[in-house]
Structure formats: C-alpha cells, structure tokens
Design a protein around this motif. Sequence first.
Motif, PDB file in Angstrom:
ATOM      1  N   GLY A 139      97.415   2.407  48.323  1.00  0.00           N
ATOM      2  CA  GLY A 139      97.951   1.600  49.415  1.00  0.00           C
ATOM      3  C   GLY A 139      96.975   1.341  50.550  1.00  0.00           C
ATOM      4  O   GLY A 139      97.360   0.765  51.560  1.00  0.00           O
ATOM      5  N   TRP A 140      95.719   1.748  50.421  1.00  0.00           N
ATOM      6  CA  TRP A 140      94.720   1.561  51.467  1.00  0.00           C
ATOM      7  C   TRP A 140      93.623   0.611  51.001  1.00  0.00           C
ATOM      8  O   TRP A 140      93.140   0.706  49.882  1.00  0.00           O
ATOM      9  CB  TRP A 140      94.078   2.894  51.838  1.00  0.00           C
ATOM     10  N   MET A 141      93.233  -0.306  51.873  1.00  0.00           N
ATOM     11  CA  MET A 141      92.114  -1.197  51.596  1.00  0.00           C
ATOM     12  C   MET A 141      90.818  -0.428  51.824  1.00  0.00           C
ATOM     13  O   MET A 141      90.706   0.318  52.792  1.00  0.00           O
ATOM     14  CB  MET A 141      92.161  -2.413  52.530  1.00  0.00           C
ATOM     15  N   ASN A 142      89.859  -0.578  50.916  1.00  0.00           N
ATOM     16  CA  ASN A 142      88.566   0.096  51.043  1.00  0.00           C
ATOM     17  C   ASN A 142      87.487  -0.918  51.380  1.00  0.00           C
ATOM     18  O   ASN A 142      87.303  -1.895  50.661  1.00  0.00           O
ATOM     19  CB  ASN A 142      88.194   0.808  49.740  1.00  0.00           C
ATOM     20  N   ALA A 143      86.792  -0.701  52.468  1.00  0.00           N
ATOM     21  CA  ALA A 143      85.674  -1.563  52.877  1.00  0.00           C
ATOM     22  C   ALA A 143      84.406  -0.998  52.248  1.00  0.00           C
ATOM     23  O   ALA A 143      84.018   0.137  52.522  1.00  0.00           O
ATOM     24  CB  ALA A 143      85.543  -1.588  54.390  1.00  0.00           C
ATOM     25  N   ILE A 144      83.768  -1.789  51.397  1.00  0.00           N
ATOM     26  CA  ILE A 144      82.565  -1.337  50.701  1.00  0.00           C
ATOM     27  C   ILE A 144      81.401  -2.212  51.127  1.00  0.00           C
ATOM     28  O   ILE A 144      81.460  -3.433  51.034  1.00  0.00           O
ATOM     29  CB  ILE A 144      82.755  -1.410  49.177  1.00  0.00           C
ATOM     30  N   VAL A 157      72.884   0.972  54.791  1.00  0.00           N
ATOM     31  CA  VAL A 157      71.732   0.722  55.661  1.00  0.00           C
ATOM     32  C   VAL A 157      71.591   1.964  56.538  1.00  0.00           C
ATOM     33  O   VAL A 157      72.553   2.707  56.723  1.00  0.00           O
ATOM     34  CB  VAL A 157      71.909  -0.546  56.526  1.00  0.00           C
ATOM     35  N   PRO A 158      70.391   2.234  57.073  1.00  0.00           N
ATOM     36  CA  PRO A 158      70.186   3.476  57.824  1.00  0.00           C
ATOM     37  C   PRO A 158      71.140   3.687  58.996  1.00  0.00           C
ATOM     38  O   PRO A 158      71.506   4.809  59.300  1.00  0.00           O
ATOM     39  CB  PRO A 158      68.745   3.363  58.319  1.00  0.00           C
ATOM     40  N   THR A 159      71.571   2.633  59.641  1.00  0.00           N
ATOM     41  CA  THR A 159      72.514   2.776  60.751  1.00  0.00           C
ATOM     42  C   THR A 159      73.712   1.871  60.507  1.00  0.00           C
ATOM     43  O   THR A 159      73.558   0.727  60.083  1.00  0.00           O
ATOM     44  CB  THR A 159      71.867   2.402  62.099  1.00  0.00           C
ATOM     45  N   VAL A 160      74.879   2.384  60.781  1.00  0.00           N
ATOM     46  CA  VAL A 160      76.103   1.597  60.611  1.00  0.00           C
ATOM     47  C   VAL A 160      76.271   0.715  61.828  1.00  0.00           C
ATOM     48  O   VAL A 160      76.164   1.167  62.971  1.00  0.00           O
ATOM     49  CB  VAL A 160      77.324   2.525  60.443  1.00  0.00           C
ATOM     50  N   ARG A 161      76.536  -0.561  61.574  1.00  0.00           N
ATOM     51  CA  ARG A 161      76.762  -1.486  62.686  1.00  0.00           C
ATOM     52  C   ARG A 161      77.975  -1.035  63.499  1.00  0.00           C
ATOM     53  O   ARG A 161      78.978  -0.607  62.938  1.00  0.00           O
ATOM     54  CB  ARG A 161      77.037  -2.893  62.142  1.00  0.00           C
ATOM     55  N   PRO A 162      77.920  -1.160  64.803  1.00  0.00           N
ATOM     56  CA  PRO A 162      79.070  -0.743  65.623  1.00  0.00           C
ATOM     57  C   PRO A 162      80.313  -1.602  65.380  1.00  0.00           C
ATOM     58  O   PRO A 162      81.430  -1.161  65.637  1.00  0.00           O
ATOM     59  CB  PRO A 162      78.573  -0.888  67.059  1.00  0.00           C
ATOM     60  N   ASP A 163      80.131  -2.818  64.862  1.00  0.00           N
ATOM     61  CA  ASP A 163      81.279  -3.698  64.620  1.00  0.00           C
ATOM     62  C   ASP A 163      81.785  -3.623  63.175  1.00  0.00           C
ATOM     63  O   ASP A 163      82.598  -4.424  62.765  1.00  0.00           O
ATOM     64  CB  ASP A 163      80.926  -5.138  64.983  1.00  0.00           C
ATOM     65  N   PHE A 164      81.318  -2.665  62.395  1.00  0.00           N
ATOM     66  CA  PHE A 164      81.748  -2.550  60.999  1.00  0.00           C
ATOM     67  C   PHE A 164      83.082  -1.831  60.924  1.00  0.00           C
ATOM     68  O   PHE A 164      83.253  -0.801  61.551  1.00  0.00           O
ATOM     69  CB  PHE A 164      80.722  -1.776  60.181  1.00  0.00           C
ATOM     70  N   PRO A 165      84.025  -2.228  60.118  1.00  0.00           N
ATOM     71  CA  PRO A 165      84.163  -3.566  59.563  1.00  0.00           C
ATOM     72  C   PRO A 165      84.918  -4.463  60.530  1.00  0.00           C
ATOM     73  O   PRO A 165      85.894  -4.038  61.133  1.00  0.00           O
ATOM     74  CB  PRO A 165      84.976  -3.336  58.309  1.00  0.00           C
ATOM     75  N   VAL A 166      84.479  -5.679  60.663  1.00  0.00           N
ATOM     76  CA  VAL A 166      85.166  -6.650  61.510  1.00  0.00           C
ATOM     77  C   VAL A 166      86.276  -7.322  60.711  1.00  0.00           C
ATOM     78  O   VAL A 166      87.372  -7.529  61.197  1.00  0.00           O
ATOM     79  CB  VAL A 166      84.168  -7.696  62.053  1.00  0.00           C
ATOM     80  N   SER A 167      85.963  -7.652  59.467  1.00  0.00           N
ATOM     81  CA  SER A 167      86.969  -8.281  58.623  1.00  0.00           C
ATOM     82  C   SER A 167      86.720  -7.902  57.169  1.00  0.00           C
ATOM     83  O   SER A 167      85.619  -7.544  56.795  1.00  0.00           O
ATOM     84  CB  SER A 167      86.937  -9.804  58.777  1.00  0.00           C
ATOM     85  N   ILE A 168      87.779  -7.967  56.379  1.00  0.00           N
ATOM     86  CA  ILE A 168      87.693  -7.718  54.949  1.00  0.00           C
ATOM     87  C   ILE A 168      88.370  -8.898  54.264  1.00  0.00           C
ATOM     88  O   ILE A 168      89.598  -9.005  54.262  1.00  0.00           O
ATOM     89  CB  ILE A 168      88.387  -6.405  54.558  1.00  0.00           C
TER      90      ILE A 168
END
Length: 62
Positions: free
Chosen positions: A29-34, A38-49
């Motif tokens: 029941g959970w959406m997975n963002a894949i 990259v060495p650093t995760v963007r602060p806006d990740f995830p914005v949309s799926i």
Amino acid sequence: MGSGKFHFRFKEESDLQYVMENRPYHSDGWMNAIERWVPTVRPDFPVSIPFWVEIRDLPDQL
C-alpha cells in the motif's frame, strides 16, 4: 541507510535500467520512490512521483 532509505546494488547496468524504466513501484500500500544513487540527496527529493492510472469502462466521449 536509515530514515526509510535502502541501497540496492545491481551486477548489470541493464538490470538497473529495467528497474528504473518500470517505476514507480508500490509495496504493502506504499508508493516507493526509486532514484539512481548520487553522493548527496537533493533536499527537494522526492518532489513528485509520476504514475499511470487506468480507468476501465469509461464512456468513449469522456
């Protein structure tokens, strides 16, 4: 990796590409963002799926 994050390693680039091309995924029941690591995760990740929705038996005029 903590904070609900997982790191998968693929032996073949083609396996990684297959996973990336067939997203999004969901489990229990959970959406997975894949995303590719990259060495650093963007602060806006995830914005949309983006995902597809199939509506059956909808009249043609709609």
